[in-house]
Design a protein around this motif. Structure first.
Motif, PDB file in Angstrom:
ATOM      1  N   MET A  94       7.232  -0.238  -5.151  1.00 27.97           N
ATOM      2  CA  MET A  94       6.348   0.465  -4.239  1.00 27.97           C
ATOM      3  C   MET A  94       6.906   0.314  -2.833  1.00 27.97           C
ATOM      4  SD  MET A  94       3.377   1.941  -3.251  1.00 27.97           S
ATOM      5  CE  MET A  94       2.328   1.886  -4.671  1.00 27.97           C
ATOM      6  N   MET A  95       7.148   1.426  -2.194  1.00 29.31           N
ATOM      7  CA  MET A  95       7.505   1.434  -0.776  1.00 29.31           C
ATOM      8  C   MET A  95       6.413   2.243  -0.095  1.00 29.31           C
ATOM      9  SD  MET A  95      11.558   1.987  -1.269  1.00 29.31           S
ATOM     10  CE  MET A  95      11.312   2.908  -2.772  1.00 29.31           C
ATOM     11  N   PHE A  96       5.899   1.716   0.991  1.00 30.15           N
ATOM     12  CA  PHE A  96       4.710   2.307   1.587  1.00 30.15           C
ATOM     13  C   PHE A  96       4.833   2.352   3.093  1.00 30.15           C
ATOM     14  CE2 PHE A  96       0.057   1.553   2.711  1.00 30.15           C
ATOM     15  CZ  PHE A  96      -0.280   2.889   2.608  1.00 30.15           C
ATOM     16  N   GLU A  97       4.540   3.520   3.662  1.00 33.27           N
ATOM     17  CA  GLU A  97       4.454   3.685   5.108  1.00 33.27           C
ATOM     18  C   GLU A  97       2.974   3.828   5.446  1.00 33.27           C
ATOM     19  OE1 GLU A  97       7.213   6.566   6.941  1.00 33.27           O
ATOM     20  OE2 GLU A  97       7.913   6.870   4.886  1.00 33.27           O
ATOM     21  N   PRO A  98       2.314   2.728   5.802  1.00 32.99           N
ATOM     22  CA  PRO A  98       0.853   2.747   5.935  1.00 32.99           C
ATOM     23  C   PRO A  98       0.321   3.678   7.022  1.00 32.99           C
ATOM     24  CG  PRO A  98       1.750   0.664   6.706  1.00 32.99           C
ATOM     25  CD  PRO A  98       2.875   1.417   6.080  1.00 32.99           C
ATOM     26  N   LEU A  99       1.027   3.825   8.129  1.00 30.66           N
ATOM     27  CA  LEU A  99       0.526   4.672   9.202  1.00 30.66           C
ATOM     28  C   LEU A  99       0.812   6.149   8.954  1.00 30.66           C
ATOM     29  CD1 LEU A  99       1.421   2.435  12.279  1.00 30.66           C
ATOM     30  CD2 LEU A  99      -0.747   2.597  11.041  1.00 30.66           C
ATOM     31  N   ALA A 100       1.807   6.454   8.128  1.00 32.27           N
ATOM     32  CA  ALA A 100       2.132   7.843   7.790  1.00 32.27           C
ATOM     33  C   ALA A 100       1.402   8.292   6.523  1.00 32.27           C
ATOM     34  CB  ALA A 100       3.635   8.005   7.594  1.00 32.27           C
ATOM     35  N   GLY A 101       0.872   7.336   5.772  1.00 32.01           N
ATOM     36  CA  GLY A 101       0.184   7.684   4.536  1.00 32.01           C
ATOM     37  C   GLY A 101       1.129   8.168   3.455  1.00 32.01           C
ATOM     38  N   ARG A 152       3.893   7.000   0.371  1.00 30.48           N
ATOM     39  CA  ARG A 152       4.340   5.930  -0.489  1.00 30.48           C
ATOM     40  C   ARG A 152       5.337   6.494  -1.487  1.00 30.48           C
ATOM     41  NH1 ARG A 152       0.186   7.768   0.295  1.00 30.48           N
ATOM     42  NH2 ARG A 152      -1.097   5.971   0.574  1.00 30.48           N
ATOM     43  N   GLU A 153       6.193   5.613  -1.978  1.00 27.22           N
ATOM     44  CA  GLU A 153       7.143   5.989  -3.012  1.00 27.22           C
ATOM     45  C   GLU A 153       7.148   4.886  -4.054  1.00 27.22           C
ATOM     46  OE1 GLU A 153      11.830   7.149  -3.676  1.00 27.22           O
ATOM     47  OE2 GLU A 153      11.099   6.781  -1.653  1.00 27.22           O
ATOM     48  N   VAL A 154       6.866   5.281  -5.276  1.00 29.60           N
ATOM     49  CA  VAL A 154       6.821   4.335  -6.377  1.00 29.60           C
ATOM     50  C   VAL A 154       8.012   4.626  -7.280  1.00 29.60           C
ATOM     51  CG1 VAL A 154       5.466   3.442  -8.315  1.00 29.60           C
ATOM     52  CG2 VAL A 154       4.305   4.337  -6.286  1.00 29.60           C
ATOM     53  N   ARG A 155       8.792   3.608  -7.530  1.00 29.29           N
ATOM     54  CA  ARG A 155       9.939   3.751  -8.434  1.00 29.29           C
ATOM     55  C   ARG A 155       9.623   3.002  -9.719  1.00 29.29           C
ATOM     56  NH1 ARG A 155      14.885   5.295  -5.785  1.00 29.29           N
ATOM     57  NH2 ARG A 155      16.000   4.159  -7.384  1.00 29.29           N
ATOM     58  N   VAL A 156       9.626   3.723 -10.815  1.00 29.82           N
ATOM     59  CA  VAL A 156       9.365   3.121 -12.113  1.00 29.82           C
ATOM     60  C   VAL A 156      10.711   2.734 -12.726  1.00 29.82           C
ATOM     61  CG1 VAL A 156       8.375   3.462 -14.409  1.00 29.82           C
ATOM     62  CG2 VAL A 156       7.302   4.537 -12.412  1.00 29.82           C
ATOM     63  N   THR A 157      10.870   1.463 -13.022  1.00 35.70           N
ATOM     64  CA  THR A 157      12.096   0.961 -13.634  1.00 35.70           C
ATOM     65  C   THR A 157      11.730   0.162 -14.881  1.00 35.70           C
ATOM     66  OG1 THR A 157      12.072  -1.040 -12.278  1.00 35.70           O
ATOM     67  CG2 THR A 157      13.303   0.845 -11.408  1.00 35.70           C
ATOM     68  N   GLU A 158      12.702  -0.041 -15.727  1.00 35.26           N
ATOM     69  CA  GLU A 158      12.443  -0.793 -16.963  1.00 35.26           C
ATOM     70  C   GLU A 158      12.171  -2.259 -16.683  1.00 35.26           C
ATOM     71  OE1 GLU A 158      15.064  -0.084 -20.229  1.00 35.26           O
ATOM     72  OE2 GLU A 158      15.213   2.046 -19.743  1.00 35.26           O
ATOM     73  N   ALA A 199       1.518  -2.806   0.582  1.00 35.24           N
ATOM     74  CA  ALA A 199       2.017  -2.196  -0.651  1.00 35.24           C
ATOM     75  C   ALA A 199       1.309  -2.793  -1.869  1.00 35.24           C
ATOM     76  CB  ALA A 199       3.525  -2.369  -0.771  1.00 35.24           C
ATOM     77  N   GLU A 200       0.948  -4.067  -1.787  1.00 36.67           N
ATOM     78  CA  GLU A 200       0.198  -4.678  -2.883  1.00 36.67           C
ATOM     79  C   GLU A 200      -1.174  -4.007  -3.019  1.00 36.67           C
ATOM     80  OE1 GLU A 200       1.081  -6.954  -5.123  1.00 36.67           O
ATOM     81  OE2 GLU A 200       3.070  -7.215  -4.264  1.00 36.67           O
ATOM     82  N   ILE A 201      -1.774  -3.648  -1.904  1.00 34.55           N
ATOM     83  CA  ILE A 201      -3.050  -2.938  -1.937  1.00 34.55           C
ATOM     84  C   ILE A 201      -2.863  -1.593  -2.636  1.00 34.55           C
ATOM     85  CG2 ILE A 201      -4.812  -1.813  -0.510  1.00 34.55           C
ATOM     86  CD1 ILE A 201      -4.242  -4.066   1.594  1.00 34.55           C
ATOM     87  N   GLU A 202      -1.783  -0.886  -2.283  1.00 32.78           N
ATOM     88  CA  GLU A 202      -1.491   0.400  -2.908  1.00 32.78           C
ATOM     89  C   GLU A 202      -1.223   0.244  -4.402  1.00 32.78           C
ATOM     90  OE1 GLU A 202      -1.296   3.889  -1.879  1.00 32.78           O
ATOM     91  OE2 GLU A 202      -2.711   2.853  -0.592  1.00 32.78           O
ATOM     92  N   LEU A 203      -0.537  -0.816  -4.784  1.00 37.89           N
ATOM     93  CA  LEU A 203      -0.306  -1.050  -6.212  1.00 37.89           C
ATOM     94  C   LEU A 203      -1.633  -1.260  -6.944  1.00 37.89           C
ATOM     95  CD1 LEU A 203       2.854  -3.327  -6.195  1.00 37.89           C
ATOM     96  CD2 LEU A 203       2.654  -1.030  -7.164  1.00 37.89           C
ATOM     97  N   GLY A 204      -2.577  -1.909  -6.291  1.00 40.80           N
ATOM     98  CA  GLY A 204      -3.900  -2.080  -6.880  1.00 40.80           C
ATOM     99  C   GLY A 204      -4.600  -0.747  -7.079  1.00 40.80           C
ATOM    100  N   VAL A 205      -4.468   0.143  -6.096  1.00 38.45           N
ATOM    101  CA  VAL A 205      -5.056   1.477  -6.212  1.00 38.45           C
ATOM    102  C   VAL A 205      -4.381   2.234  -7.350  1.00 38.45           C
ATOM    103  CG1 VAL A 205      -5.424   3.681  -5.034  1.00 38.45           C
ATOM    104  CG2 VAL A 205      -5.731   1.543  -3.782  1.00 38.45           C
ATOM    105  N   HIS A 234      17.985   3.951  -1.406  1.00 42.13           N
ATOM    106  CA  HIS A 234      17.380   5.282  -1.548  1.00 42.13           C
ATOM    107  C   HIS A 234      16.457   5.583  -0.379  1.00 42.13           C
ATOM    108  CE1 HIS A 234      15.548   8.760  -3.492  1.00 42.13           C
ATOM    109  NE2 HIS A 234      14.381   8.257  -3.128  1.00 42.13           N
ATOM    110  N   ARG A 235      15.653   4.606  -0.023  1.00 38.78           N
ATOM    111  CA  ARG A 235      14.702   4.804   1.077  1.00 38.78           C
ATOM    112  C   ARG A 235      15.438   5.140   2.370  1.00 38.78           C
ATOM    113  NH1 ARG A 235       9.706   6.489   1.336  1.00 38.78           N
ATOM    114  NH2 ARG A 235       8.806   5.936   3.306  1.00 38.78           N
ATOM    115  N   GLY A 236      16.488   4.397   2.639  1.00 41.27           N
ATOM    116  CA  GLY A 236      17.221   4.621   3.877  1.00 41.27           C
ATOM    117  C   GLY A 236      18.057   5.880   3.875  1.00 41.27           C
TER     118      GLY A 236
END
Length: 157
Positions: free
Chosen positions: A1-8, A10-16, A87-93, A29-31
């Motif tokens: 989970m990568m999250f930009e809280p003020l921009a709203g 997020r990017e979630v990468r699903v990996t094995e 990002a942990e909050i977003e993962l909870g959501v 990737h983010r950069g």
């Protein structure tokens, strides 16, 4: 989970697995893809052992790792206060809204997470949360000692 809280955003990468290389590839990737013109990216990783700058050297040649590190400004979350990590909050959501039932396979998981991410980014759900030192001293007073004023033997009589 990568999250930009003020921009709203997020990017979630699903990996094995959650490996150091996965973490390093997400940073690259983010950069390079999501924010190629950014001079600096603020990175606030949790305390998972794979989320370190050393992972960049594990995944890439030294020159590439150094290039990425030079664009990062790292801030680490306190070891026992993971809730501070947005990002942990977003993962909870994500878990409550998308992963609250059995997912049959990796492909379905990837599709469900991508759809959730797209919907959440479209409405730009933000976290305008600023936790100041003063707030921390109130909320986390058990962690902050009360210091007595230091007496100066030369000026205090």
């Amino acid at each position: 989970m990568m999250f930009e809280p003020l921009a709203g955003q997020r990017e979630v990468r699903v990996t094995e697995r959650r490996t150091a290389v996965d973490s390093a590839e997400a940073i690259q990737h983010r950069g390079d893809v999501r924010a190629p013109r950014a001079e600096t990216m603020v990175l606030v990783p949790d305390n998972l052992h794979t989320h370190t700058l050393a992972s960049l050297y594990e995944a890439f040649p030294p020159q590439e790792a150094r290039r990425l590190i030079d664009t990062l400004e790292g801030h680490y979350t306190p070891k026992h206060d993971r809730w501070l990590h947005m990002a942990e909050i977003e993962l909870g959501v994500l878990r409550r809204q998308c992963l609250d039932r059995r997912v049959p396979d990796f492909s379905t998981l990837t599709d469900k997470v991508a759809a959730w991410q797209s919907d959440r980014n479209a409405v730009q759900v933000k976290v305008p949360w600023q936790f100041t030192t003063a707030d921390a001293r109130v909320q986390l007073k058990r962690l902050y000692p009360i210091l007595e004023p230091i007496k100066n033997k030369w000026t205090d009589h």
